[in-house]
Motif scaffolding. Structure first.
Motif, mmCIF file in Angstrom:
data_model
loop_
_atom_site.group_PDB
_atom_site.id
_atom_site.type_symbol
_atom_site.label_atom_id
_atom_site.label_comp_id
_atom_site.label_asym_id
_atom_site.label_seq_id
_atom_site.Cartn_x
_atom_site.Cartn_y
_atom_site.Cartn_z
ATOM 1 N N ASN A 4 -5.936 2.422 3.855
ATOM 2 C CA ASN A 4 -4.530 2.820 3.795
ATOM 3 C C ASN A 4 -4.311 4.105 2.993
ATOM 4 O O ASN A 4 -3.194 4.403 2.606
ATOM 5 C CB ASN A 4 -3.692 1.684 3.214
ATOM 6 N N TRP A 31 0.799 -1.235 0.000
ATOM 7 C CA TRP A 31 0.000 0.000 0.000
ATOM 8 C C TRP A 31 0.829 1.280 0.000
ATOM 9 O O TRP A 31 0.480 2.230 -0.717
ATOM 10 C CB TRP A 31 -0.981 0.010 1.174
ATOM 11 N N GLU A 85 -9.339 -2.438 2.056
ATOM 12 C CA GLU A 85 -7.978 -2.344 2.595
ATOM 13 C C GLU A 85 -7.235 -1.154 1.992
ATOM 14 O O GLU A 85 -6.547 -0.407 2.696
ATOM 15 C CB GLU A 85 -7.218 -3.642 2.307
ATOM 16 N N ALA A 86 -7.355 -0.976 0.668
ATOM 17 C CA ALA A 86 -6.695 0.154 0.015
ATOM 18 C C ALA A 86 -7.218 1.475 0.554
ATOM 19 O O ALA A 86 -6.448 2.404 0.862
ATOM 20 C CB ALA A 86 -6.901 0.074 -1.501
ATOM 21 N N VAL A 145 -5.231 4.984 -0.031
ATOM 22 C CA VAL A 145 -4.923 4.804 -1.448
ATOM 23 C C VAL A 145 -6.189 5.125 -2.237
ATOM 24 O O VAL A 145 -7.266 4.621 -1.901
ATOM 25 C CB VAL A 145 -4.457 3.366 -1.742
#
Length: 282
Positions: free
Chosen positions: A205, A175, A201-202, A207
């Motif tokens: 983080n 990431w 998840e991205a 992103v």
């Protein structure tokens, strides 16, 4: 004494029906809850359709992996308590890390199969040949050889890195190196994207994210990223171009993290799960 039976099938299987009958014969109260990701309408004959509706009437509650999955059940069981809760939460770091680099660092994480639409992403990136970008592909599958050949034919091979499949902890290390995660899934009459874990998840983080309008993707991204029509290469290329602007990308990445913390963190998922079980187990 109350027993809880959790089913993870779209239909009540014969073994489950037998278990229900056995518990009922012993005079036990049974709370029956089903979890489903099914987000495509099934083409059932009248007999299977009747069995499906009968099974829903036996449930105490249902957990759907997406709004779309929940809406399909609500049509047949409007009074059934339904909670829309992702199966897993996203691990959110206290302070997201970002490694400085040149150009736009794009990532794809998933199985290399036609449904994931990676060939569409490669073709869209070929339309942005003049832009400064690189693509990291994490995953493996039966389509890898074909996709590598396509990247070569499009003259993109030098800008694409193939890592193969990686364990979850190694994916987490990716990431900080990425600016954008893309989930270019394609829908069919039999399948729509059901797994948005990598998007969550991205986002957690910080992103930026882009995906197609397949299945669960639009409801996960919301207004915190770009959603393009499945198979629209021009729209996908245009989104990549807009994400190349650092100010645009930074704003979306921050919005994505805020959305993930509010809706998809472990704490948020745990709270929604607890609320649901308090409702159905009384």
């Amino acid at each position: 004494m109350r027993r809880v039976l959790v089913l993870s099938h779209t239909y009540l299987q014969p073994a489950h029906r037998g278990k229900l009958r056995a518990l009922a014969a012993r005079g036990l109260e049974v709370t029956v809850v089903m979890f489903t990701h099914q987000n495509v309408e099934l083409q059932l004959d009248w007999w299977l359709s009747w069995k499906h509706r009968r099974m829903l009437r036996r449930l105490t509650g249902l957990i759907a992996g997406s709004d779309l999955a929940g809406s399909l059940v609500r049509r047949d069981a409007p009074k059934l308590p339904i909670a829309v809760i992702p199966q897993l939460g996203a691990v959110a770091p206290h302070e997201p890390q970002h490694v400085p680099h040149e150009g736009l660092a794009i990532g794809f994480v998933g199985r290399l199969v036609p449904q994931k639409g990676l060939d569409n992403l490669l073709q869209a990136l070929a339309l942005q040949r003049a832009a400064k970008w690189r693509l990291t592909i994490v995953g493996d599958g039966p389509d890898r050889e074909r996709l590598e050949q396509l990247a070569t034919e499009l003259r993109l091979a030098a800008r694409v890195r193939w890592t193969g499949g990686l364990p979850a902890e190694h994916v987490a290390n990716l990431w900080p190196e990425l600016d954008v995660l893309v989930l270019p899934s394609r829908s069919s009459n039999e399948w729509r994207e059901t797994n948005g874990q990598v998007l969550m998840e991205a986002m957690a983080n910080e992103v930026a994210v882009m995906g197609t309008n397949s299945g669960v993707i639009p409801e996960l991204i919301g207004d915190a990223g770009f959603v393009v029509p499945d198979g629209d290469l021009q729209a996908m290329a245009g989104a990549v171009e807009r994400l190349s602007d650092q100010a645009t990308r930074r704003g979306l990445a921050q919005a994505a993290r805020a959305r993930a913390l509010r809706l998809y963190s472990d704490d948020a998922i745990a709270e929604r799960t607890l609320t649901f079980w308090q409702q159905v187990v009384k």
